[in-house]
Design an enzyme around this catalytic site. Structure first.
Site, PDB file in Angstrom:
ATOM      1  N   GLU A   1       0.802  -1.233   0.000  1.00  0.00           N
ATOM      2  CA  GLU A   1       0.000   0.000   0.000  1.00  0.00           C
ATOM      3  C   GLU A   1       0.832   1.279   0.000  1.00  0.00           C
ATOM      4  O   GLU A   1       0.533   2.208  -0.727  1.00  0.00           O
ATOM      5  CB  GLU A   1      -0.970   0.026   1.188  1.00  0.00           C
TER       6      GLU A   1
ATOM      7  N   HIS B   1      -9.402  -5.121  10.655  1.00  0.00           N
ATOM      8  CA  HIS B   1      -9.996  -5.014   9.321  1.00  0.00           C
ATOM      9  C   HIS B   1     -11.283  -4.200   9.333  1.00  0.00           C
ATOM     10  O   HIS B   1     -11.993  -4.166   8.342  1.00  0.00           O
ATOM     11  CB  HIS B   1     -10.316  -6.420   8.774  1.00  0.00           C
TER      12      HIS B   1
END
Lengths: 357, 432, 324
Positions: free
Chosen positions: C60, C129
């Site tokens: 990322e 998450h």
């Protein structure tokens, strides 16, 4: 004391044969200008005219001037916070840079960026970045855009020997290799990441650039005190990027005379004065290139002194410009945050953008 | 050009440094880059380098001395230069501090602009602070209560924790016959009566005197002790008034116009009466009596823990609607403490109405330098003797008139009340 | 007009913008050949190919930063994050690069990037998450934050975000991807900074964004049916820029406000709104401002408990009744 390695890599190119006398003088002059700019900045930092940090490039001039002198209108530059040298080499003026250091509205970033954030998109110079290694994905991005737009150029992305251990840099190398991006990562290895030597910061085999092997990226390592050599070796990587759309990792061994930044109190503790003096006397890039040009009879000693004097005067004039320039207004604090707001577009008319109470 | 060497800022946080040891001495030649001295900063000991060349001609700070960043340390002279006549005072950080100074001076300038003269009868502190008892009401409830002239202190709150909410205020408002609250101005007792002990002993509450309360205390004591009061009363048939009000309010409601209160009519009648009986609209001025050329009609308005008397200017020339609108506006301003001095000063006589509090009749204290105060009681259902001599139910208001005998004799006072009664019992007369 | 899912609406928006502007490129993990981890980009790679839909390694910081660098040169990357929870490894790039380079250059450059992905809990995927970073990102001047609650809003807002010349952080929700709404077939844009009254009312303003808007709509139904309270539901749609005027007008009308969010309470969106409302609509408040947020702990796994951890219509109703 870091050792000078023998560099592997490809044979020299003939890029220096294309240089005219005027080109060579200009290159020497650019190095002197950087040297004097940095010295003058230091003086006025110590006189309290500037806030924050000042990371001086003195000693590394041949790297910025040499590499950037290879670039054309399709090529771009991005670097970290030791950016004054790259800025001047890319064509920014001393006035706008000095005014920025003084925090004035006439600075290249209107006083909003400071020493670590000089930008000149019109000269394809993308800053000036403060977070160590943070600019390396940006370098990959610039190269990505060039490739996407079918522009046959490259991006030179500089970083220090201290930055190579940041995760973002590893991710950038992987992406550069995977996507075959025309980026040349240039590690300006001055031997120390702040106060910690290379040996104490990095786990490596032969050199730092050799880490490129892990990503199957071409690499090279060489000494950066001779501007001709910097041009020769870097040009190979630049051509590889432009023509083959492949990345390269270069490690250029160089030296900084001052500490990591002006505030580095230990600059003469983690390095010995013998080491610093050895560089000043035997490896100074201005001396080396100056001697080479004298030998080539491109100019005389008097010419060099003239160049030095002119550089000093230019730096002092930049100080005068900065002193006389106004500060930004308080209302300027809230501008240049959003493009849509600054350009008063339709988008700017809906909703609150700022939440001052 | 002689160069003054100042204590350098060697780190971003350094404010002062100690000159540990001069490396160069007076008389030494200095080249760019030479170490001049060793300086101890907040972080470490550093070498101070020269940026210019010359001869070290003067040293101002000795070994071991600590000075601020920017203080002069030494003087460098070039070839053939002499010491300057006056030594420059080193202040390299002055530029920075100049910038910092400006906002301070701006601040000071804005601070001197402030204070406006505080009017004598304006309360200086919020009501809660004076009484020490806080009313729990929502911001909206307070706003609506102020607009409608509803007293919060006595309301029950239906919100959580007994909080007064808007609906509580609206309910209270609908339950009242008159919307303008009246100022209590009872005849002050000569001495405070003995307060009987409470059945269950509780702690006494000490209430600090605010500005308004102090003023009221002083003025009314002065009034009662220096003005020779005498009192008249008249009982007035209120039916014609009530009927006219109903008629006008029905019409107004249909037209989307505001409604009239009973007090509006009384104010109008008083203004006309004062214009018809000018001797009652006068003031004692030591060796003269001033008969006013206009009627500046003050009306007492109760506010949190006190009262004010805003003035309807030139009331003799104003219509019922104008008087109604004005008193509404003035009362709202009074309650939100927004009355300006010119709005409560200069009254020539006062009306005080305690009818909505259920008071039958009373006699208020005159507001000097006025000579009259009209006290209005509630509309009472009473048996009355009609023209035919029969006893029938009637609606009556008792008016009390307190008069300053230096200015208003009995006859004038009586005349005033008679005229008031005439106008109120045949309200159409106010049209002509 | 057609009844389509939230994800279809997003896909349509992406497709239209890819066709409209050659500089738009969708970059992220599994966006191309896998057809999208949540199938938002399904079919787009087949239609537009490798240069417009780019699969990245799990990296990322690298690909977000790469997108930002490319945006500086004029591309319009739409970076997909599989979960906004994964943004934290790229936080330096988002905050210091996308958020600050325009300012630090004195306005010489801009970053027209969109970073989009699901920012939600409620799917039992555990604490790491389930993050909802809209409040953290909205704190940063230089960034914009958008959170559509319906398919209609998603399509119009995504198109506007892609055309916006500033960095836009676009918050979606995996639980909304499959829900359907009426969406026009033709092109339309919804401006950033414009809230939407999803249900007009007179007694209390329920202010929310994202899935919490749907929670408020359910609560409003129950408040009307069981408590005779007529609630107005204000969907912020855009967090920064923020339509403060619509919120304030609503509170001035209803005199009561409850701000609902699926994020955690401390320094959440509700904190900002409560502060603004009390400062600018103080005299119109007939009750204190209430907030309903996720219960203040990392997202719990156990499915029935995670449901309780997030705001539900019952908690909203309880708060409304308690404050009145």
């Amino acid at each position: 004391m870091h050792t000078v390695l023998q560099s592997p890599g490809e044979s020299r190119s003939t890029i220096n044969e294309q240089l005219t006398k005027a080109d060579k003088i200009r290159l020497l002059r650019d190095m002197y200008r950087i040297r004097r700019f940095e010295q003058t900045s230091l003086k006025y930092y110590n006189l309290g005219r500037m806030g924050g940090f000042l990371h001086l490039y003195s000693g590394q001039e041949a790297v910025a001037v040499g590499t950037i002198s290879l670039l054309g209108e399709n090529d771009h530059v991005i670097t970290a916070y030791r950016d004054h040298g790259h800025a001047l080499a890319a064509g920014m003026s001393m006035n706008e840079c000095m005014a920025e250091l003084f925090g004035k509205a006439t600075g290249c970033s209107k006083g909003k960026g400071g020493s670590m954030h000089f930008f000149a998109p019109d000269k394809r110079y993308w800053g000036g970045h403060g977070i160590v290694g943070g600019q390396t994905p940006l370098g990959a991005g610039i190269a990505y855009a060039l490739k996407y737009k079918h522009i046959p150029g490259c991006c030179l992305c500089y970083l220090g020997d201290g930055a190579i251990n940041q995760g973002a840099f590893h991710e950038s190398l992987n992406l550069a290799a995977l996507f075959q991006l025309p980026v040349v990562y240039i590690i300006e290895n001055n031997g120390y990441s702040m106060g910690t030597s290379q040996k104490r910061s990095s786990a490596y085999k032969g050199s730092l650039a050799e880490r490129a092997e892990a990503y199957n990226i071409a690499w090279d390592v060489f000494i950066g005190e001779d501007l001709y050599e910097v041009r020769n070796r870097t040009n190979i990587a630049v051509e590889r990027a432009r023509k083959a759309q492949q990345p390269t990792l270069l490690e250029i061994q160089t030296y900084r005379y001052y500490g990591h930044s002006v505030a580095d109190a230990n600059a003469k503790k983690y390095r010995t004065s013998e080491e610093i003096d050895d560089y000043k006397n035997n490896h100074d890039p201005l001396q080396i290139f100056g001697k080479a040009l004298l030998n080539e009879e491109v100019l005389t000693q008097a010419d060099i002194q003239e160049i030095d004097k002119a550089a000093k005067e230019e730096a002092n004039a930049a100080v005068a410009f900065a002193e006389e320039s106004p500060l930004p207004q308080e209302s300027d604090i809230l501008t240049d945050v959003y493009w849509e707001v600054d350009n008063q577009t339709e988008a700017a008319k809906h909703g609150s953008y700022f939440f001052n109470s | 050009m002689p160069i003054t060497i100042e204590m350098p800022k060697l780190s971003d946080t350094m404010t002062e440094g100690t000159l540990l040891r001069w490396v160069k001495k007076v008389g030494d030649t200095v080249a760019v880059g030479d170490v001049l001295a060793e300086v101890e900063t907040d972080k470490a000991t550093m070498e101070m380098e020269a940026f210019d060349e010359g001869t070290l001609s003067e040293v101002y700070v000795g070994d071991g001395q600590t000075v601020q960043v920017g203080q002069k340390l030494a003087l460098l002279l070039g070839d053939g230069e002499a010491k300057p006549a006056e030594s420059k005072s080193g202040s390299p950080v002055s530029k920075q501090s100049d910038v910092q100074k400006k906002p301070d001076t701006e601040k000071k300038a804005s601070q001197t602009k402030q204070p406006e003269p505080v009017p004598a009868s304006q309360p200086l502190k919020p009501a809660e602070a004076e009484s020490g008892v806080r009313v729990k009401a929502s911001p909206l409830a307070r706003k609506v209560a102020a607009e409608l002239g509803v007293q919060l202190q006595t309301l029950p709150g239906s919100g959580p924790g007994g909080r007064i909410v808007r609906d509580d205020v609206l309910s209270a408002h609908e339950n009242r016959s008159q919307t303008v609250p009246q100022a209590p101005k009872p005849a002050a007792p000569a001495t405070p009566a003995a307060i009987p002990p409470l059945a269950v002993s509780q702690e006494d509450i000490k209430i600090q005197l605010g500005g308004m309360r102090r003023t009221i205390a002083a003025r009314l004591l002065e009034a009662k002790t220096t003005i020779p009061h005498f009192y008249l009363q008249a009982d007035v048939d209120a039916e014609p008034l009530v009927q006219l009000r109903q008629q006008l309010n029905t019409a107004n409601e249909a037209a989307g116009l505001p409604k009239f209160t009973v007090n509006d009519f009384i104010l109008k009648a008083t203004a006309v009466t004062a214009a018809h009986v000018p001797k009652a609209n006068a003031s004692f001025a030591g060796d003269t009596i001033v008969q006013y050329g206009s009627v500046q009609l003050a009306c007492a308005v109760a506010i949190d823990d006190g009262l004010v008397t805003p003035v309807i200017r030139d009331a003799q020339a104003k219509s019922l609607s104008q008087i109604s609108a004005e008193i509404k506006d003035l009362a709202a301003k009074a309650r939100s403490k927004k009355l300006k001095p010119e709005q409560y000063q200069g009254g020539t006589l006062t009306v005080s109405n305690l009818g909505s509090y259920g008071v039958d009749q009373f006699f208020a204290i005159i507001n000097p330098p006025q000579s009259l105060i009209l006290s209005v009681g509630a509309i009472l259902k009473k048996p009355v003797v009609n023209a035919a001599g029969a006893i029938v139910p009637g609606q009556r208001i008792v008016f009390g008139l307190s008069c300053d005998h230096r200015v208003v004799d009995g006859a004038i006072g009586a005349q005033f009340l008679a005229e008031l009664k005439r106008l109120l019992e045949t309200p159409a007369l106010m049209l002509v | 007009m057609a009844l389509i899912t939230y994800r279809e609406a997003l896909r349509t928006a992406l497709d239209e913008e890819i066709l409209r502007d050659e500089n738009v490129v969708v970059i992220g993990e599994e966006v191309a050949q896998y057809n999208g981890a949540y199938k938002v980009t399904e079919g787009l790679w087949a239609a537009h190919g490798d240069t417009r839909l780019v699969d990245t390694p799990i990296s990322e910081a690298g690909f977000v930063g790469m997108g930002i660098g490319a945006a500086m040169l004029g591309l319009r990357p739409v970076i997909e994050l599989m979960f906004w929870s994964f943004a934290y490894v790229a936080f330096d790039q988002i905050v210091n690069n996308a958020g600050c380079v325009r300012y630090m250059s004195g306005g010489l450059l801009n970053v027209p990037i969109v970073i989009r992905g699901p920012a939600n809990g409620g799917t039992n995927v555990g604490a790491t998450h389930s993050h909802t970073p809209e409040n953290l990102l909205a704190n940063m001047p230089g960034l914009k934050v958008v959170a559509p609650a319906t398919a209609y809003d998603a399509k119009g807002l995504l198109k506007t975000s892609i055309r916006d010349n500033d960095p836009v952080m676009f918050m979606e929700n995996t639980l909304l991807y499959g829900e359907k709404w009426e969406v026009p077939d033709n092109e339309y844009l919804i401006p950033l900074g414009q809230a939407d009254i999803k249900r007009p009312g007179s007694d209390v303003s329920l202010i929310a964004h994202g899935r919490a808007v749907l929670t408020c709509l359910k609560a409003a139904e129950l408040l009307a049916a069981e408590h005779d309270i007529d609630a107005e539901v204000v969907d912020l749609r855009s967090i920064r820029p923020l339509d403060e005027e619509t919120v304030l007008n609503s509170v001035r009308k209803t005199h009561r406000a409850v701000v609902v969010e699926e994020g955690k309470p401390f320094c959440g969106i509700g904190a900002q709104l409560a502060s603004t409302i009390q400062e600018r609509a103080f005299d119109d408040l007939d009750a204190p401002i209430g907030r309903v947020a996720a219960l203040d702990a990392p997202a719990i796994y156990s499915p029935p408990l995670e449901k309780r951890q997030l705001p539900d219509p019952q908690r909203v109703i309880e708060k409304v009744l308690r404050l009145s």
